[in-house]
Design an enzyme around this catalytic site. Structure first.
Site, short mmCIF file in Angstrom:
data_model
loop_
_atom_site.label_atom_id
_atom_site.label_comp_id
_atom_site.label_asym_id
_atom_site.label_seq_id
_atom_site.Cartn_x
_atom_site.Cartn_y
_atom_site.Cartn_z
N SER A 39 0.90 -1.16 0.13
CA SER A 39 0.09 0.14 0.08
C SER A 39 0.78 1.31 0.13
O SER A 39 1.71 1.64 0.78
CB SER A 39 -0.93 0.12 1.31
OG SER A 39 -1.99 -0.84 1.35
N HIS A 86 -3.30 0.49 -4.52
CA HIS A 86 -2.48 -0.57 -4.99
C HIS A 86 -2.55 -0.87 -6.52
O HIS A 86 -3.94 -0.81 -7.03
CB HIS A 86 -3.22 -2.01 -4.62
CG HIS A 86 -2.57 -2.52 -3.18
ND1 HIS A 86 -1.85 -3.44 -2.63
CD2 HIS A 86 -3.27 -1.89 -2.03
CE1 HIS A 86 -1.86 -3.43 -1.44
NE2 HIS A 86 -2.62 -2.54 -1.01
N HIS A 113 -5.13 -9.82 -0.97
CA HIS A 113 -5.30 -10.25 0.06
C HIS A 113 -6.08 -11.31 0.63
O HIS A 113 -7.22 -11.20 -0.17
CB HIS A 113 -5.39 -9.14 1.13
CG HIS A 113 -4.59 -7.87 0.96
ND1 HIS A 113 -4.66 -6.99 -0.07
CD2 HIS A 113 -3.52 -7.45 1.70
CE1 HIS A 113 -3.80 -5.99 -0.02
NE2 HIS A 113 -2.86 -6.43 1.01
N TYR A 142 -8.27 -10.84 2.77
CA TYR A 142 -9.49 -10.32 3.34
C TYR A 142 -10.57 -9.77 2.16
O TYR A 142 -11.66 -9.54 2.18
CB TYR A 142 -9.35 -9.18 4.15
CG TYR A 142 -8.51 -7.98 3.80
CD1 TYR A 142 -9.14 -7.24 2.72
CD2 TYR A 142 -7.26 -7.82 4.28
CE1 TYR A 142 -8.41 -6.09 2.38
CE2 TYR A 142 -6.41 -6.81 3.70
CZ TYR A 142 -7.10 -5.88 2.68
OH TYR A 142 -6.45 -4.81 2.17
N GLU A 143 -9.60 -9.89 0.87
CA GLU A 143 -10.77 -9.59 -0.06
C GLU A 143 -11.19 -10.78 -0.98
O GLU A 143 -12.01 -10.81 -1.72
CB GLU A 143 -9.53 -9.09 -1.25
CG GLU A 143 -8.89 -7.84 -1.14
CD GLU A 143 -7.85 -7.51 -2.06
OE1 GLU A 143 -8.45 -7.07 -3.24
OE2 GLU A 143 -6.81 -7.83 -1.93
N ALA A 178 2.82 -2.40 4.27
CA ALA A 178 2.34 -1.07 5.32
C ALA A 178 2.06 -1.88 6.59
O ALA A 178 1.59 -2.96 6.31
CB ALA A 178 1.39 -0.12 4.93
N MET A 193 -1.47 -7.16 7.40
CA MET A 193 -2.48 -8.20 6.77
C MET A 193 -1.97 -8.85 5.68
O MET A 193 -2.73 -9.44 4.76
CB MET A 193 -3.66 -7.40 6.58
CG MET A 193 -4.23 -6.56 7.67
SD MET A 193 -5.61 -5.55 7.07
CE MET A 193 -5.64 -4.37 8.49
N SER A 194 -0.43 -8.88 5.37
CA SER A 194 -0.09 -9.68 4.16
C SER A 194 1.18 -10.07 4.58
O SER A 194 1.51 -10.67 5.79
CB SER A 194 0.13 -8.47 3.16
OG SER A 194 1.10 -7.66 3.52
N ASN A 253 1.77 3.81 11.19
CA ASN A 253 1.20 4.25 12.32
C ASN A 253 1.45 3.44 13.61
O ASN A 253 1.77 2.44 13.43
CB ASN A 253 -0.35 4.11 11.75
CG ASN A 253 -0.79 2.69 11.58
OD1 ASN A 253 -0.50 2.27 10.34
ND2 ASN A 253 -1.16 2.32 12.49
N HIS A 266 -7.45 3.81 6.19
CA HIS A 266 -6.63 3.21 4.89
C HIS A 266 -5.91 4.61 4.48
O HIS A 266 -4.67 4.52 4.31
CB HIS A 266 -7.22 2.61 4.14
CG HIS A 266 -6.53 2.00 2.96
ND1 HIS A 266 -5.81 1.05 2.84
CD2 HIS A 266 -6.51 2.41 1.49
CE1 HIS A 266 -4.92 0.87 1.93
NE2 HIS A 266 -5.58 1.75 0.94
N1 HPA Z 1 -2.84 -2.68 11.32
C1 HPA Z 1 -2.87 -3.64 10.36
N2 HPA Z 1 -2.49 -3.36 9.41
C2 HPA Z 1 -1.84 -2.13 8.98
C3 HPA Z 1 -1.90 -1.29 9.96
C4 HPA Z 1 -2.31 -1.60 11.21
O1 HPA Z 1 -2.32 -0.54 12.28
N3 HPA Z 1 -1.37 -0.15 9.28
C5 HPA Z 1 -0.99 -0.39 8.10
N4 HPA Z 1 -1.36 -1.66 7.86
#
Ligand code: HPA
Length: 283
Positions: A38, A69, A98, A100-101, A128, A218-219, A242, A254
């Site tokens: 991302s 993406h 992903h 989750y998709e 990310a 998540m990847s 973050n 996001h």
């Molecule tokens: N959690 C999960 N996935 C992420 C995050 C997060 O805080 N930031 C960027 N991808």
């Protein structure tokens, strides 16, 4: 095409279609493959002789609907740097799919299996992630030294085996040397892979800290395992965009993640530009 041993998982028709589509666009000449997560796709903008193929032009390649993406594969040349001054042919996958998709582990890992089958020398996975370390300021970069797979599934099929950390120590050393030479801060730590797409709750973040995670996303874990099982050496970098839930004020979204990725993009690109020629020389 240089052949690696193909497991049962690697002989399915969609994978074969993808391998031949990638061969036709010259992917087998690439020494290093990179998967950019991302908001991190800008690295491919500086490649020479770049040829871009949208995922939609590559039969067998699943395509992502996530904003940020781009969904294309760029094959091009990265100039060498410093002591590693030979230009390097690279394949850059901008975007990924992903779990989750709704994609299966097999689909999530299909492209990296294709890179292994094409004989590409090593794989750099990027993502990310949220940061769990209160002593790291964000945004920042973290080399993944190992992961904890909390996604409840594995991409490996019958007959595929992998043990130990998928992230090789030799490539890790090269990443750290590249960070030092390019003046970029690169932490090392453990990545917890969750399914998403919701960000974590503060209680989940407390649990992840207790079990030894430094970043959460998540990847990456499925792709790293599949590549490792196929004999493709893996290095990985999290762009910590973050502080994880409960470590920061207000809810995460996001767009913030993509914006923070843009803020750290210059460091990220400088690190990759220095690291990739080193990696290419080792493989
Ligand atoms: N959690 C999960 N996935 C992420 C995050 C997060 O805080 N930031 C960027 N991808």
């Amino acid at each position: 095409m240089k052949e690696r041993v193909l497991s049962e998982r690697q002989t399915d028709g969609d994978l074969k279609s993808l391998i031949s589509a990638l061969e036709q666009v010259g992917a087998a000449e690439a020494r290093v493959a990179l998967v950019l997560g991302s908001g991190l796709g800008a690295f491919a903008d500086d490649l020479g002789d770049a040829q871009a193929s949208p995922f939609t032009d590559l039969p067998g390649m699943p395509r992502s609907a996530v904003p940020g993406h781009a969904g294309r594969i760029v094959i091009g040349t990265l100039p060498g740097s410093g002591a590693h001054d030979k230009p390097v042919k690279v394949l850059v996958q901008q975007g990924r799919v992903h779990l989750y998709e709704g994609w299966t582990p097999e689909e999530v890992t299909r492209s990296v299996r294709a890179y292994a089958a094409l004989g590409i020398g090593c794989l750099v996975l990027t993502n990310a992630a949220g940061g769990l370390r209160r002593d790291w300021s964000v945004p920042t970069l973290m080399r993944i030294e190992d992961h904890i797979n909390l996604q409840g599934v594995t991409a490996l099929g019958p007959g595929e085996r992998a043990s130990g950390s998928p992230y090789g120590s030799q490539l890790a050393t090269l990443l750290m040397e590249a960070a030092e030479e390019s003046g970029v801060t690169l932490h090392s730590g453990v990545y917890a892979a969750l399914t998403g797409p919701t960000y974590e709750t503060p209680s989940e973040i407390r649990m992840l800290t207790k079990i030894g995670a430094d970043a959460v996303g998540m990847s990456t874990a499925q792709e790293a395992c599949a590549a490792h099982a196929a004999g493709l050496p893996v290095a990985a970098i999290s762009c910590i965009t973050n502080a994880a839930a409960g470590h920061s004020e207000g809810p995460l979204n996001h767009e913030e993640v993509v914006e923070a990725g843009r803020q750290i993009a210059a460091d990220f690109s400088r690190l990759l530009a220095n690291a990739v020629p080193r990696l290419a020389q080792q493989v």
